[in-house]
Design an enzyme around this catalytic site. Structure first.
Site, PDB file in Angstrom:
ATOM      1  N   ASP A  29      19.706  24.658 -12.244  1.00  0.00           N
ATOM      2  CA  ASP A  29      20.092  25.190 -13.549  1.00  0.00           C
ATOM      3  C   ASP A  29      20.733  26.562 -13.411  1.00  0.00           C
ATOM      4  OD1 ASP A  29      17.805  23.166 -14.118  1.00  0.00           O
ATOM      5  OD2 ASP A  29      18.974  23.401 -15.959  1.00  0.00           O
TER       6      ASP A  29
HETATM    7  O1  MRU Z   1      15.295  20.649 -18.840  1.00  0.00           O
HETATM    8  P1  MRU Z   1      16.478  19.869 -18.340  1.00  0.00           P
HETATM    9  O2  MRU Z   1      16.281  18.397 -18.411  1.00  0.00           O
HETATM   10  O3  MRU Z   1      17.768  20.322 -18.967  1.00  0.00           O
HETATM   11  O4  MRU Z   1      16.530  20.240 -16.804  1.00  0.00           O
HETATM   12  C1  MRU Z   1      17.418  19.566 -15.972  1.00  0.00           C
HETATM   13  C2  MRU Z   1      17.320  20.010 -14.574  1.00  0.00           C
HETATM   14  O5  MRU Z   1      16.511  20.808 -14.185  1.00  0.00           O
HETATM   15  C3  MRU Z   1      18.365  19.481 -13.686  1.00  0.00           C
HETATM   16  O6  MRU Z   1      17.844  19.304 -12.409  1.00  0.00           O
HETATM   17  C4  MRU Z   1      19.527  20.476 -13.638  1.00  0.00           C
HETATM   18  O7  MRU Z   1      19.912  20.829 -14.929  1.00  0.00           O
HETATM   19  C5  MRU Z   1      20.676  19.951 -12.928  1.00  0.00           C
HETATM   20  S1  MRU Z   1      21.487  18.676 -13.850  1.00  0.00           S
HETATM   21  C6  MRU Z   1      22.829  18.201 -12.971  1.00  0.00           C
END
Ligand code: MRU
Length: 384
Positions: A253
Protein backbone atom coordinates in the site's frame (compact mmCIF):
# COMPACT_ATOMS: atom_id res chain seq x y z
CA UNK A 1 -11.15 -15.32 -17.38
CA UNK A 2 -10.26 -12.43 -15.04
CA UNK A 3 -12.69 -10.63 -12.80
CA UNK A 4 -13.39 -7.05 -13.79
CA UNK A 5 -13.51 -4.77 -10.76
CA UNK A 6 -13.88 -1.48 -12.65
CA UNK A 7 -16.15 -0.87 -15.66
CA UNK A 8 -15.69 2.50 -17.23
CA UNK A 9 -16.69 4.28 -20.39
CA UNK A 10 -16.76 8.04 -20.84
CA UNK A 11 -19.47 9.37 -18.48
CA UNK A 12 -20.19 6.06 -16.73
CA UNK A 13 -18.44 4.12 -13.95
CA UNK A 14 -19.59 0.96 -12.19
CA UNK A 15 -17.58 -1.13 -9.74
CA UNK A 16 -17.95 -4.69 -8.55
CA UNK A 17 -19.14 -4.61 -4.91
CA UNK A 18 -16.22 -6.36 -3.15
CA UNK A 19 -18.09 -6.47 0.17
CA UNK A 20 -20.63 -8.84 -1.38
CA UNK A 21 -18.19 -10.96 -3.38
CA UNK A 22 -17.89 -13.86 -3.88
CA UNK A 23 -21.44 -14.61 -2.81
CA UNK A 24 -23.10 -11.96 -4.92
CA UNK A 25 -21.61 -10.38 -8.07
CA UNK A 26 -23.19 -6.96 -8.24
CA UNK A 27 -21.99 -3.76 -9.87
CA UNK A 28 -22.73 -0.46 -8.18
CA UNK A 29 -22.87 2.87 -9.97
CA UNK A 30 -20.40 5.60 -9.06
CA UNK A 31 -21.79 8.90 -10.29
CA UNK A 32 -19.62 11.38 -8.47
CA UNK A 33 -16.88 11.96 -5.90
CA UNK A 34 -19.22 11.42 -2.94
CA UNK A 35 -20.14 7.97 -4.22
CA UNK A 36 -16.45 7.19 -4.69
CA UNK A 37 -15.48 8.46 -1.23
CA UNK A 38 -18.10 6.25 0.39
CA UNK A 39 -17.22 3.19 -1.75
CA UNK A 40 -13.51 3.52 -0.93
CA UNK A 41 -14.06 4.20 2.79
CA UNK A 42 -16.44 1.22 3.16
CA UNK A 43 -14.15 -0.98 1.01
CA UNK A 44 -16.74 -1.65 -1.68
CA UNK A 45 -13.60 -1.15 -3.77
CA UNK A 46 -10.21 -1.76 -2.19
CA UNK A 47 -6.61 -2.42 -3.12
CA UNK A 48 -4.18 0.46 -3.50
CA UNK A 49 -4.20 0.86 -7.32
CA UNK A 50 -7.96 0.24 -7.66
CA UNK A 51 -8.77 2.88 -5.05
CA UNK A 52 -6.71 5.49 -6.91
CA UNK A 53 -8.25 4.65 -10.29
CA UNK A 54 -11.84 4.66 -9.02
CA UNK A 55 -11.29 8.04 -7.36
CA UNK A 56 -9.77 9.50 -10.53
CA UNK A 57 -12.52 8.11 -12.78
CA UNK A 58 -15.32 9.13 -10.40
CA UNK A 59 -14.27 12.74 -10.81
CA UNK A 60 -14.00 12.21 -14.58
CA UNK A 61 -17.62 10.98 -14.62
CA UNK A 62 -18.80 13.81 -12.38
CA UNK A 63 -17.18 16.37 -14.68
CA UNK A 64 -18.46 14.66 -17.86
CA UNK A 65 -22.04 14.75 -16.62
CA UNK A 66 -21.94 18.17 -14.96
CA UNK A 67 -23.88 21.06 -16.48
CA UNK A 68 -22.06 23.65 -14.33
CA UNK A 69 -20.39 26.34 -16.37
CA UNK A 70 -17.03 27.61 -15.15
CA UNK A 71 -15.83 31.16 -15.79
CA UNK A 72 -12.24 30.15 -16.60
CA UNK A 73 -9.82 27.28 -16.88
CA UNK A 74 -8.40 28.28 -13.50
CA UNK A 75 -11.82 27.90 -11.84
CA UNK A 76 -12.21 24.45 -13.39
CA UNK A 77 -8.71 23.50 -12.15
CA UNK A 78 -9.60 24.76 -8.63
CA UNK A 79 -12.67 22.53 -8.58
CA UNK A 80 -10.68 19.51 -9.79
CA UNK A 81 -8.00 20.05 -7.12
CA UNK A 82 -10.60 20.48 -4.34
CA UNK A 83 -12.45 17.32 -5.35
CA UNK A 84 -9.22 15.31 -5.49
CA UNK A 85 -8.16 16.57 -2.06
CA UNK A 86 -11.53 15.46 -0.69
CA UNK A 87 -11.09 11.98 -2.20
CA UNK A 88 -7.62 11.58 -0.69
CA UNK A 89 -9.26 11.69 2.76
CA UNK A 90 -11.19 8.45 2.14
CA UNK A 91 -8.37 6.07 3.20
CA UNK A 92 -4.98 7.12 4.54
CA UNK A 93 -2.41 4.32 4.13
CA UNK A 94 -2.24 3.51 0.41
CA UNK A 95 -0.16 6.19 -1.28
CA UNK A 96 -1.46 5.52 -4.82
CA UNK A 97 -4.51 7.69 -4.20
CA UNK A 98 -2.56 10.77 -3.12
CA UNK A 99 0.00 10.12 -5.87
CA UNK A 100 -2.80 10.05 -8.49
CA UNK A 101 -4.40 13.17 -6.99
CA UNK A 102 -1.09 15.05 -7.10
CA UNK A 103 -0.41 14.09 -10.74
CA UNK A 104 -3.96 14.84 -11.90
CA UNK A 105 -4.06 18.17 -10.06
CA UNK A 106 -0.88 19.10 -11.89
CA UNK A 107 -2.45 18.20 -15.25
CA UNK A 108 -5.39 20.54 -14.53
CA UNK A 109 -3.23 23.35 -13.14
CA UNK A 110 -0.73 23.17 -16.03
CA UNK A 111 -3.57 23.35 -18.57
CA UNK A 112 -5.14 26.35 -16.82
CA UNK A 113 -1.78 28.11 -16.56
CA UNK A 114 -1.23 27.52 -20.28
CA UNK A 115 -4.38 29.59 -20.85
CA UNK A 116 -6.75 26.75 -21.68
CA UNK A 117 -10.47 27.27 -21.11
CA UNK A 118 -12.68 25.27 -18.73
CA UNK A 119 -13.77 22.66 -21.29
CA UNK A 120 -10.18 22.03 -22.36
CA UNK A 121 -8.98 21.73 -18.75
CA UNK A 122 -11.80 19.29 -18.08
CA UNK A 123 -10.91 17.27 -21.19
CA UNK A 124 -7.24 17.12 -20.19
CA UNK A 125 -8.22 15.86 -16.74
CA UNK A 126 -10.54 13.19 -18.13
CA UNK A 127 -7.99 11.93 -20.65
CA UNK A 128 -5.30 11.73 -17.94
CA UNK A 129 -7.63 9.84 -15.57
CA UNK A 130 -8.59 7.41 -18.34
CA UNK A 131 -4.91 6.82 -19.11
CA UNK A 132 -4.34 5.72 -15.49
CA UNK A 133 -6.83 2.91 -16.03
CA UNK A 134 -5.05 1.75 -19.20
CA UNK A 135 -1.53 2.11 -17.78
CA UNK A 136 -2.27 0.10 -14.67
CA UNK A 137 -2.98 -3.13 -16.56
CA UNK A 138 0.21 -2.78 -18.60
CA UNK A 139 2.24 -1.99 -15.46
CA UNK A 140 0.83 -5.07 -13.75
CA UNK A 141 1.74 -7.33 -16.65
CA UNK A 142 5.31 -6.01 -16.48
CA UNK A 143 5.40 -6.55 -12.70
CA UNK A 144 4.14 -10.07 -13.25
CA UNK A 145 6.79 -10.92 -15.81
CA UNK A 146 9.71 -9.26 -13.96
CA UNK A 147 8.70 -10.92 -10.69
CA UNK A 148 8.19 -14.38 -12.17
CA UNK A 149 11.57 -14.29 -13.92
CA UNK A 150 13.31 -13.04 -10.76
CA UNK A 151 11.81 -15.81 -8.65
CA UNK A 152 12.77 -18.48 -11.17
CA UNK A 153 16.30 -17.07 -11.54
CA UNK A 154 16.85 -16.76 -7.82
CA UNK A 155 15.28 -19.85 -6.38
CA UNK A 156 15.08 -22.30 -9.26
CA UNK A 157 18.29 -24.04 -8.36
CA UNK A 158 19.41 -26.95 -6.22
CA UNK A 159 16.63 -29.45 -5.87
CA UNK A 160 14.16 -26.94 -7.33
CA UNK A 161 16.18 -26.89 -10.57
CA UNK A 162 13.90 -26.49 -13.58
CA UNK A 163 10.85 -27.49 -11.60
CA UNK A 164 7.73 -25.35 -11.35
CA UNK A 165 7.62 -23.44 -8.05
CA UNK A 166 5.05 -23.02 -5.31
CA UNK A 167 4.35 -19.66 -3.73
CA UNK A 168 2.23 -18.13 -0.99
CA UNK A 169 0.43 -14.79 -1.23
CA UNK A 170 -1.48 -12.66 1.25
CA UNK A 171 -4.54 -10.43 1.08
CA UNK A 172 -5.81 -9.65 -2.42
CA UNK A 173 -3.64 -8.09 -5.08
CA UNK A 174 -5.29 -9.37 -8.25
CA UNK A 175 -7.75 -8.09 -10.83
CA UNK A 176 -10.02 -6.88 -8.06
CA UNK A 177 -7.36 -4.74 -6.38
CA UNK A 178 -6.12 -3.16 -9.59
CA UNK A 179 -7.36 -2.28 -13.07
CA UNK A 180 -6.61 -5.89 -14.05
CA UNK A 181 -4.06 -8.76 -13.86
CA UNK A 182 -2.75 -7.75 -10.43
CA UNK A 183 0.61 -7.19 -8.75
CA UNK A 184 1.59 -10.09 -6.46
CA UNK A 185 -1.19 -12.12 -8.04
CA UNK A 186 0.10 -10.92 -11.41
CA UNK A 187 3.41 -12.67 -10.65
CA UNK A 188 1.46 -15.85 -9.91
CA UNK A 189 -0.41 -15.44 -13.20
CA UNK A 190 2.88 -14.93 -15.06
CA UNK A 191 4.46 -17.99 -13.38
CA UNK A 192 1.45 -19.99 -14.53
CA UNK A 193 1.63 -18.55 -18.06
CA UNK A 194 5.33 -19.62 -18.15
CA UNK A 195 4.25 -23.12 -17.05
CA UNK A 196 6.42 -22.58 -13.97
CA UNK A 197 3.76 -22.58 -11.26
CA UNK A 198 3.29 -25.73 -9.27
CA UNK A 199 0.94 -24.46 -6.59
CA UNK A 200 -0.38 -21.16 -5.22
CA UNK A 201 -1.32 -20.81 -1.56
CA UNK A 202 -3.25 -17.85 -0.20
CA UNK A 203 -4.01 -16.74 3.34
CA UNK A 204 -7.57 -15.98 4.40
CA UNK A 205 -6.37 -12.56 5.62
CA UNK A 206 -7.87 -11.18 8.75
CA UNK A 207 -9.51 -8.97 9.69
CA UNK A 208 -11.66 -8.67 6.60
CA UNK A 209 -11.06 -11.92 4.74
CA UNK A 210 -9.94 -10.57 1.38
CA UNK A 211 -7.85 -13.70 0.97
CA UNK A 212 -10.64 -16.23 1.32
CA UNK A 213 -13.36 -14.05 -0.20
CA UNK A 214 -11.39 -12.58 -3.08
CA UNK A 215 -7.98 -14.17 -3.71
CA UNK A 216 -9.25 -17.74 -3.33
CA UNK A 217 -12.05 -16.79 -5.72
CA UNK A 218 -9.62 -15.30 -8.26
CA UNK A 219 -7.21 -18.24 -8.04
CA UNK A 220 -10.02 -20.79 -8.29
CA UNK A 221 -11.41 -18.90 -11.28
CA UNK A 222 -8.10 -18.48 -13.11
CA UNK A 223 -6.01 -21.57 -12.30
CA UNK A 224 -6.76 -25.20 -13.15
CA UNK A 225 -8.57 -27.05 -10.38
CA UNK A 226 -6.26 -28.34 -7.64
CA UNK A 227 -3.55 -25.72 -8.15
CA UNK A 228 -4.60 -23.34 -5.36
CA UNK A 229 -5.00 -23.83 -1.61
CA UNK A 230 -6.40 -21.54 1.05
CA UNK A 231 -4.84 -21.42 4.54
CA UNK A 232 -5.64 -19.33 7.59
CA UNK A 233 -3.17 -16.61 8.54
CA UNK A 234 -1.86 -18.64 11.48
CA UNK A 235 -0.84 -21.62 9.30
CA UNK A 236 1.99 -20.02 7.31
CA UNK A 237 4.86 -21.08 9.60
CA UNK A 238 3.60 -24.65 9.60
CA UNK A 239 3.06 -24.66 5.82
CA UNK A 240 6.59 -23.46 5.09
CA UNK A 241 7.97 -26.06 7.50
CA UNK A 242 6.27 -28.88 5.62
CA UNK A 243 6.27 -27.81 1.98
CA UNK A 244 9.00 -26.39 -0.20
CA UNK A 245 7.92 -22.92 -1.27
CA UNK A 246 10.00 -20.67 -3.50
CA UNK A 247 8.66 -17.34 -2.27
CA UNK A 248 6.06 -15.41 -0.35
CA UNK A 249 4.78 -12.66 -2.63
CA UNK A 250 2.78 -9.70 -1.30
CA UNK A 251 1.53 -6.36 -2.56
CA UNK A 252 2.08 -2.95 -1.01
CA UNK A 253 0.00 0.00 0.00
CA UNK A 254 2.99 2.25 0.55
CA UNK A 255 6.70 1.57 0.17
CA UNK A 256 8.80 4.11 2.08
CA UNK A 257 11.98 5.54 0.55
CA UNK A 258 14.14 3.02 2.46
CA UNK A 259 12.03 0.02 1.35
CA UNK A 260 9.99 -0.49 4.53
CA UNK A 261 6.60 -1.62 3.24
CA UNK A 262 3.08 -1.08 4.55
CA UNK A 263 0.73 -3.81 3.41
CA UNK A 264 -2.29 -5.69 4.70
CA UNK A 265 -2.08 -6.68 8.38
CA UNK A 266 -0.25 -9.99 8.71
CA UNK A 267 2.38 -9.23 6.07
CA UNK A 268 5.07 -8.51 8.70
CA UNK A 269 4.61 -11.89 10.39
CA UNK A 270 4.81 -13.63 7.00
CA UNK A 271 8.15 -11.91 6.34
CA UNK A 272 9.46 -13.20 9.68
CA UNK A 273 8.25 -16.69 8.81
CA UNK A 274 9.93 -16.46 5.39
CA UNK A 275 13.23 -15.40 6.96
CA UNK A 276 13.08 -18.27 9.47
CA UNK A 277 12.54 -20.83 6.71
CA UNK A 278 14.98 -19.26 4.23
CA UNK A 279 12.22 -18.49 1.73
CA UNK A 280 12.40 -15.38 -0.49
CA UNK A 281 10.10 -12.54 0.52
CA UNK A 282 9.00 -10.48 -2.47
CA UNK A 283 7.03 -7.21 -2.55
CA UNK A 284 5.23 -6.49 -5.83
CA UNK A 285 3.99 -2.96 -6.44
CA UNK A 286 3.81 -0.31 -9.15
CA UNK A 287 6.10 2.68 -8.70
CA UNK A 288 2.96 4.65 -7.80
CA UNK A 289 3.05 2.73 -4.47
CA UNK A 290 6.56 4.00 -3.70
CA UNK A 291 6.58 7.14 -1.60
CA UNK A 292 9.97 8.81 -1.75
CA UNK A 293 8.56 11.54 0.53
CA UNK A 294 8.22 9.07 3.40
CA UNK A 295 11.62 8.21 4.84
CA UNK A 296 10.80 4.96 6.64
CA UNK A 297 7.95 2.79 7.85
CA UNK A 298 7.77 4.76 11.11
CA UNK A 299 6.34 7.67 9.14
CA UNK A 300 3.50 5.70 7.51
CA UNK A 301 0.00 6.39 8.83
CA UNK A 302 -1.71 3.07 9.62
CA UNK A 303 -5.47 3.03 9.18
CA UNK A 304 -7.52 1.68 12.10
CA UNK A 305 -10.75 -0.05 11.04
CA UNK A 306 -14.00 -0.43 13.00
CA UNK A 307 -14.36 -3.18 15.63
CA UNK A 308 -17.35 -4.80 13.94
CA UNK A 309 -15.10 -6.06 11.12
CA UNK A 310 -13.45 -8.37 13.67
CA UNK A 311 -16.52 -9.09 15.78
CA UNK A 312 -18.66 -10.22 12.85
CA UNK A 313 -18.23 -12.62 9.96
CA UNK A 314 -20.20 -12.22 6.78
CA UNK A 315 -21.34 -14.95 4.46
CA UNK A 316 -24.21 -16.23 2.34
CA UNK A 317 -27.34 -17.77 3.77
CA UNK A 318 -28.70 -20.01 1.04
CA UNK A 319 -32.36 -21.00 1.14
CA UNK A 320 -34.67 -22.78 -1.27
CA UNK A 321 -37.36 -20.50 -2.68
CA UNK A 322 -40.98 -21.75 -2.43
CA UNK A 323 -41.26 -21.46 -6.22
CA UNK A 324 -38.01 -23.46 -6.63
CA UNK A 325 -34.41 -22.36 -7.08
CA UNK A 326 -32.01 -20.96 -4.51
CA UNK A 327 -32.00 -17.58 -2.84
CA UNK A 328 -28.66 -16.20 -1.61
CA UNK A 329 -28.78 -13.63 1.15
CA UNK A 330 -25.51 -12.21 2.49
CA UNK A 331 -25.71 -11.83 6.28
CA UNK A 332 -23.35 -11.03 9.14
CA UNK A 333 -23.17 -13.02 12.37
CA UNK A 334 -21.28 -12.25 15.59
CA UNK A 335 -18.18 -14.25 16.55
CA UNK A 336 -18.35 -13.28 20.24
CA UNK A 337 -20.90 -13.95 22.96
CA UNK A 338 -24.01 -11.75 23.03
CA UNK A 339 -23.50 -8.60 25.06
CA UNK A 340 -19.68 -8.79 24.87
CA UNK A 341 -19.22 -6.26 22.05
CA UNK A 342 -18.87 -3.35 24.47
CA UNK A 343 -16.76 -5.30 27.01
CA UNK A 344 -13.96 -6.66 24.88
CA UNK A 345 -11.54 -4.26 23.22
CA UNK A 346 -10.72 -4.73 19.53
CA UNK A 347 -7.41 -3.84 17.91
CA UNK A 348 -8.02 -3.66 14.16
CA UNK A 349 -5.23 -1.98 12.21
CA UNK A 350 -5.74 -2.56 8.50
CA UNK A 351 -2.02 -2.64 7.70
CA UNK A 352 1.38 -3.35 9.20
CA UNK A 353 4.89 -2.35 8.18
CA UNK A 354 7.46 -4.92 7.11
CA UNK A 355 11.01 -3.65 7.70
CA UNK A 356 13.21 -3.59 4.60
CA UNK A 357 15.65 -6.02 6.24
CA UNK A 358 13.07 -8.78 5.81
CA UNK A 359 12.41 -7.99 2.12
CA UNK A 360 14.50 -9.68 -0.59
CA UNK A 361 13.12 -7.93 -3.65
CA UNK A 362 10.77 -5.10 -4.61
CA UNK A 363 9.27 -5.75 -8.04
CA UNK A 364 7.91 -2.80 -10.00
CA UNK A 365 6.85 -2.32 -13.62
CA UNK A 366 10.35 -0.96 -14.27
CA UNK A 367 12.19 -3.99 -12.94
CA UNK A 368 13.33 -5.69 -9.74
CA UNK A 369 15.15 -3.83 -6.96
CA UNK A 370 17.36 -5.76 -4.56
CA UNK A 371 19.51 -4.35 -1.76
CA UNK A 372 23.07 -3.13 -2.39
CA UNK A 373 26.16 -4.23 -0.44
CA UNK A 374 25.16 -1.80 2.35
CA UNK A 375 21.81 -3.54 2.71
CA UNK A 376 19.95 -0.55 1.22
CA UNK A 377 17.31 -0.44 -1.51
CA UNK A 378 18.20 2.38 -3.92
CA UNK A 379 14.60 3.16 -4.85
CA UNK A 380 15.40 6.70 -6.01
CA UNK A 381 16.91 5.09 -9.13
CA UNK A 382 13.39 4.19 -10.23
CA UNK A 383 12.50 7.87 -10.62
CA UNK A 384 15.50 9.23 -12.58
O1 MRU B 1 -7.42 -2.91 2.84
P1 MRU B 1 -7.19 -3.26 1.40
O2 MRU B 1 -7.98 -4.44 0.95
O3 MRU B 1 -7.34 -2.07 0.49
O4 MRU B 1 -5.68 -3.70 1.37
C1 MRU B 1 -5.15 -4.25 0.21
C2 MRU B 1 -3.74 -4.63 0.36
O5 MRU B 1 -3.13 -4.55 1.39
C3 MRU B 1 -3.07 -5.04 -0.89
O6 MRU B 1 -2.12 -6.01 -0.61
C4 MRU B 1 -2.39 -3.81 -1.51
O7 MRU B 1 -3.30 -2.75 -1.59
C5 MRU B 1 -1.87 -4.08 -2.83
S1 MRU B 1 -3.16 -4.28 -4.02
C6 MRU B 1 -2.44 -4.51 -5.51
Amino acid sequence: MSLEAIRYRRGSLTILDQLRLPHVSEYVTISDCRDAFSAIERMVVRGAPAIAIVAALALAVELSCSKIEYASGAKMADTICERLEYLVGSRPTAVNLSDAARKLSKVARDAAEAGEGPEQVKERYIVAAEKMLQDDVEDNRNIGDHGAKWILDNVNHGDLHMKPVSVLTHCNTGSLATAGYGTALGIIRSLHAMESLQHAYCTETRPYNQGSRLTAYELATDLPQGMATLITDSMAASLLGRYQLAAIIVGADRVAANGDTANKIGTFQLAIVAKYHGVKFVVAAPTTSIDMGTASGNDICIEQRPAHEVLMVTGPVVTTKPEGGLSVDVQSVATIAPGMAGRIGVYNPSFDVTPKDLIDAIVTEKGVMVKNENNEFELAQLFV
